[in-house]
Write a protein that holds these residues in place. Structure first.
Motif, short mmCIF file in Angstrom:
data_model
loop_
_atom_site.label_atom_id
_atom_site.label_comp_id
_atom_site.label_asym_id
_atom_site.label_seq_id
_atom_site.Cartn_x
_atom_site.Cartn_y
_atom_site.Cartn_z
N ARG A 108 -17.39 8.43 -1.48
CA ARG A 108 -18.77 7.63 -1.21
C ARG A 108 -18.35 6.57 -0.11
O ARG A 108 -19.04 6.63 0.86
CB ARG A 108 -19.16 7.11 -2.39
N LYS A 109 -17.47 5.59 -0.33
CA LYS A 109 -17.18 4.59 0.65
C LYS A 109 -16.61 5.17 2.09
O LYS A 109 -17.08 4.78 3.00
CB LYS A 109 -15.88 3.74 -0.01
N ALA A 110 -15.79 6.11 2.09
CA ALA A 110 -15.53 6.71 3.10
C ALA A 110 -16.76 7.35 4.04
O ALA A 110 -16.82 7.20 5.23
CB ALA A 110 -14.42 7.86 2.71
N ALA A 111 -17.76 8.02 3.44
CA ALA A 111 -18.90 8.50 3.99
C ALA A 111 -19.78 7.49 4.51
O ALA A 111 -20.00 7.62 5.69
CB ALA A 111 -19.41 9.26 3.01
N ALA A 112 -19.54 6.28 3.76
CA ALA A 112 -20.50 5.06 4.35
C ALA A 112 -19.72 4.69 5.51
O ALA A 112 -20.53 4.06 6.62
CB ALA A 112 -20.58 4.20 3.28
N GLU A 113 -18.41 4.65 5.70
CA GLU A 113 -17.85 4.25 6.93
C GLU A 113 -17.48 5.36 7.94
O GLU A 113 -16.92 4.89 8.86
CB GLU A 113 -16.48 3.67 6.49
N GLY A 114 -18.29 6.33 7.59
CA GLY A 114 -18.09 7.60 8.87
C GLY A 114 -16.93 8.41 8.64
O GLY A 114 -16.83 9.13 9.79
N PHE A 115 -16.29 8.41 7.66
CA PHE A 115 -15.04 9.38 7.38
C PHE A 115 -15.42 10.48 6.61
O PHE A 115 -16.18 10.39 5.63
CB PHE A 115 -13.79 8.66 6.93
N ALA A 116 -14.70 11.84 6.65
CA ALA A 116 -15.13 12.82 5.79
C ALA A 116 -13.67 13.41 5.65
O ALA A 116 -12.70 13.58 6.26
CB ALA A 116 -15.81 13.85 6.62
N PRO A 117 -13.51 14.15 4.49
CA PRO A 117 -12.00 14.91 4.13
C PRO A 117 -12.00 16.06 5.09
O PRO A 117 -12.89 16.72 5.56
CB PRO A 117 -12.38 15.56 2.57
N SER A 118 -10.87 16.23 5.41
CA SER A 118 -10.52 17.49 6.38
C SER A 118 -9.09 17.93 6.11
O SER A 118 -8.21 17.06 5.95
CB SER A 118 -10.67 17.03 7.95
N ASP A 119 -9.18 19.16 6.15
CA ASP A 119 -7.60 19.77 6.12
C ASP A 119 -6.99 20.18 7.28
O ASP A 119 -6.01 20.57 7.60
CB ASP A 119 -7.68 20.87 5.37
N PHE B 46 -6.25 5.18 1.04
CA PHE B 46 -6.89 6.46 1.32
C PHE B 46 -7.68 6.22 2.72
O PHE B 46 -7.73 7.35 3.34
CB PHE B 46 -7.73 6.95 0.18
N ILE B 47 -8.02 5.25 2.77
CA ILE B 47 -8.99 4.70 4.05
C ILE B 47 -8.28 3.94 4.89
O ILE B 47 -7.83 2.73 4.59
CB ILE B 47 -10.29 4.36 3.88
N VAL B 48 -7.71 4.36 6.15
CA VAL B 48 -6.85 3.78 7.03
C VAL B 48 -7.85 3.64 8.38
O VAL B 48 -7.79 4.53 9.18
CB VAL B 48 -5.64 4.47 7.23
N ALA B 49 -8.56 2.57 8.60
CA ALA B 49 -9.65 2.67 9.52
C ALA B 49 -9.15 2.96 10.80
O ALA B 49 -9.69 3.77 11.61
CB ALA B 49 -10.26 1.16 9.19
N GLN B 50 -7.99 2.60 11.35
CA GLN B 50 -7.49 2.60 12.60
C GLN B 50 -6.86 4.22 12.70
O GLN B 50 -6.53 4.39 13.99
CB GLN B 50 -6.59 1.69 13.01
N ASP B 51 -6.65 4.86 11.65
CA ASP B 51 -6.06 6.27 11.76
C ASP B 51 -7.11 7.09 11.20
O ASP B 51 -7.02 7.70 9.89
CB ASP B 51 -4.91 6.37 11.12
N SER B 52 -7.93 7.74 11.69
CA SER B 52 -9.24 8.61 11.40
C SER B 52 -8.25 10.14 10.74
O SER B 52 -9.00 10.65 9.79
CB SER B 52 -10.09 8.97 12.37
N ALA B 53 -7.35 10.60 11.52
CA ALA B 53 -6.83 11.95 11.31
C ALA B 53 -5.87 11.76 9.72
O ALA B 53 -6.06 12.61 8.97
CB ALA B 53 -5.95 12.37 12.12
N LEU B 54 -5.37 10.63 9.55
CA LEU B 54 -4.59 10.51 8.22
C LEU B 54 -5.62 10.21 7.19
O LEU B 54 -5.49 10.76 6.21
CB LEU B 54 -3.63 9.22 8.44
N THR B 55 -6.56 9.45 7.47
CA THR B 55 -7.74 9.26 6.52
C THR B 55 -8.56 10.52 6.02
O THR B 55 -8.42 10.43 4.87
CB THR B 55 -8.74 8.24 7.07
N ALA B 56 -8.89 11.22 6.91
CA ALA B 56 -9.36 12.53 6.70
C ALA B 56 -8.27 13.38 5.77
O ALA B 56 -8.88 14.18 4.68
CB ALA B 56 -9.70 13.36 7.92
N ALA B 57 -7.02 13.33 5.96
CA ALA B 57 -6.07 14.26 5.29
C ALA B 57 -6.17 13.55 3.85
O ALA B 57 -6.03 14.34 2.77
CB ALA B 57 -4.92 14.27 6.03
N ARG B 58 -5.98 12.42 3.68
CA ARG B 58 -5.72 11.91 2.38
C ARG B 58 -6.94 12.03 1.60
O ARG B 58 -7.01 11.95 0.17
CB ARG B 58 -5.54 10.16 2.75
N LEU B 59 -8.28 11.79 2.21
CA LEU B 59 -9.49 12.32 1.47
C LEU B 59 -9.54 13.56 1.07
O LEU B 59 -10.07 13.85 0.08
CB LEU B 59 -10.55 11.71 2.49
#
Length: 582
Positions: A471-482, A544-557
């Protein structure tokens, strides 16, 4: 790895194919049974990702040395590009190391399979009858029944998830003396409802207030017709009415735990149908029942004991220590005789039987297992699998003291009372946090405690943390991705390795008839997730959320979402809701 086969099952087929290659090459004799060959995690994770005992279990029947066979098998396994290392350990165990891509593929499989991750066709559609609860219909469900109810219901769900067809059965013991006592107790409340001062409930009758509405219903239906009538005029009628009312109450109590049986079998109806007599005739025709003298009681023989001829079941043929009577001298059926006929009936429509019993019935396990063995083999058939799981009582505690009795029930704490106090999910999960045959304390203070020492909270909090993170990630504009799972490191791969064990844990629990294994696994997975989370408390780069690295964040999510999926699947098997926030 295929799209649908979980990793451990997939590599079991790889090992099997390697053994077939050795057979084709003449290294192994053809046709050796492989049922004991395993593919599982090594006991020490430092030894690798997977381990197999194939060389250990096949060397002797193959007439070869385990390490020599292991070397030949290792050479075959090294041909698989997903295997990066093969090591022979000890007397012939083989440890395998897999590419990270193998584990990432499993993470994607969890996402694809979703609620079906862990589901298995292992049972092959075989029919399993699971009989559980089967409490006497003389009052509301109490906590003495609760543990067996949860174990039986979770086992039924586990077996269904593993590819079996399951019949969930409740055997209503409505033919014994206890239901006559119930009828007399209801008659007393009936007279009370008509205005009579009945005073203290006489000893020997059921004292609980739960019979008050039963008496009121009888008074409304019959007026004073039976108030002064002799017992013979009303006993059977009041017994039927009271049993029906008690079964309605029991169904309602079980529903509070989310438990619903497929079949309610009446002992009284079984006997009235003539099926018990038919079972006796069948047993006599197969020389399994004979008329003989009952052995004297072991130890000191009572002075008034006299030998009496009774119909005896030949249970000594099947491991019991003496032959058992199926009827009393009065001609009435013994409990054993009625149970024998009941199991005879169940065995007609099931491939396997499982009974969940209280530990106080331990003394009858051997004889009823002997009976079922007799019933299923007498015509030259193969004995149907039949297991009896014994469940120990639960000691209720609050404030460091045994919990007080319930006024509504008269002399025990009702299941409804406990569910009202702590909730269905807490009751169900707690009942599965220990092996059923181990003693258990149900501490009302501990089971609602928000701490890591409370396994219910610990596992629920894991799922809630996943949901909160997403939920927090979505609010910050991040989404899970493989898309970039290759960015995940060693710590994340360790989490995947543990989550990937879920399908094999499910199958192992189903084979062993032990649903508590799912609860144990969920606790271990939650512990690993919380440990990973806590690293991020001190190291922002591990969050799980690393603001400066969206690709890593998506993988961890994506990883977090799949851990949540596995926890959700496991909790569903236990009949527990997966909390999204706490």
């Amino acid at each position: 790895m295929t799209d649908k086969t979980p990793l451990f099952a997939e590599f079991a087929t790889v090992i099997d194919a390697a053994l077939s290659a050795l057979e084709a090459a003449g290294t192994l004799p053809a046709g050796l049974p492989r049922g004991a060959v395993t593919c599982e995690p090594p006991r020490d994770p430092a030894h690798g990702d997977l381990a197999t005992n194939a060389a250990m279990v096949l060397a002797k029947p193959a007439g070869t040395n385990p390490r020599a066979l292991a070397a030949a098998l290792a050479a075959e396994l090294e041909k698989d590009p997903r295997i990066t290392g093969v090591e022979i350990a000890g007397p012939g165990f083989i440890n395998l190391r897999l590419t990270p891509a193998s584990w990432l593929a499993e993470l994607r499989l969890i996402a694809t399979a979703a609620g079906d991750y862990g589901r298995s066709a292992m049972g092959g559609g075989s029919v399993v009858n699971v009989e559980y609860v089967s409490a006497n219909p003389t009052g509301p469900m109490h906590m003495g029944h609760c543990r067996g109810a949860v174990v039986g219901d979770a086992l039924a769900a586990l077996l269904e998830y593993s590819g079996h067809k399951v019949t969930k059965e409740y055997y209503v013991n409505d033919a014994g003396a206890q239901v006559d006592v119930l009828a007399r107790s209801a008659h007393l409340r009936y007279r009370e409802a008509l205005g009579e001062d009945v005073g203290e409930i006489p000893e020997g009758l059921y004292p609980g207030d739960y019979l008050v509405p039963v008496g009121q219903a009888l008074a409304a239906e019959f007026g004073d017709r039976y108030a002064a009538a002799p017992e013979a005029d009303w006993l059977l009628l009041f017994r039927a009415k009271a049993v029906a009312a008690m079964m309605d109450m029991i169904r309602a109590d079980l529903a509070l735990l989310g438990i619903h049986h497929d079949l309610f079998s009446s002992e009284a109806e079984l006997q009235a149908s003539g099926k018990v007599d038919a079972a006796e005739a069948w047993l006599r025709a197969h020389d399994l029942v004979y008329d003989g003298l009952l052995e004297a009681p072991k130890g000191k023989t009572p002075e008034d004991w006299e030998p009496v001829e009774l119909p005896l079941f030949r249970s000594t043929r099947f491991g019991d220590d003496q032959d058992r009577p199926i009827k009393k001298s009065s001609g009435a059926w013994t409990y054993f005789g009625a149970d024998l006929a009941y199991h005879f009936q169940k065995a007609q429509s099931a491939d396997a039987l499982v009974d969940i019993w209280g530990a106080d019935h331990a003394g009858t396990v051997k004889r009823i297992k002997a009976a079922v063995a007799a019933l299923t083999t007498a015509d030259g058939g193969v004995a149907k699998p039949f297991e009896i799981k014994l469940v120990q009582m639960v000691q209720l505690m609050k404030g460091g003291q045994p919990f007080k009795m319930s006024k509504r029930a008269g002399n025990f704490v009702t299941l409804a009372d406990v569910v009202e106090m702590v909730g269905k999910d807490v009751v169900r999960f707690t009942m599965l946090t220990r092996k059923p045959d181990a003693q258990m304390d149900f501490d009302f203070d501990k089971v609602v405690e928000a701490s890591k020492d409370n396994p219910v909270f610990y596992v629920q909090y894991c799922h809630a943390r996943v949901c909160s993170t997403l939920r927090k990630a979505a609010a910050e504009g991040f989404a899970p991705s493989d898309a970039d799972l290759g960015l995940l490191g060693a710590e994340e791969l360790d989490l995947i390795r543990l989550a990937a064990q879920f399908p094999r844990v499910v199958e192992g629990a189903a084979v062993a008839r032990e649903p508590h294994r799912i609860a144990f696994f969920l606790h271990d997975l939650a512990a690993a997730f919380h440990a990973y989370w806590n690293v991020g408390n001190d190291r922002p780069d591990k969050r799980f959320i690393v603001a400066q690295d969206s690709a890593l964040t998506a993988a961890r999510l994506f990883l977090a979402a799949q851990i949540g999926q596995v926890v959700r699947n496991g909790l569903a098997l236990l009949g527990v809701e997966a909390a999204e926030e706490l």
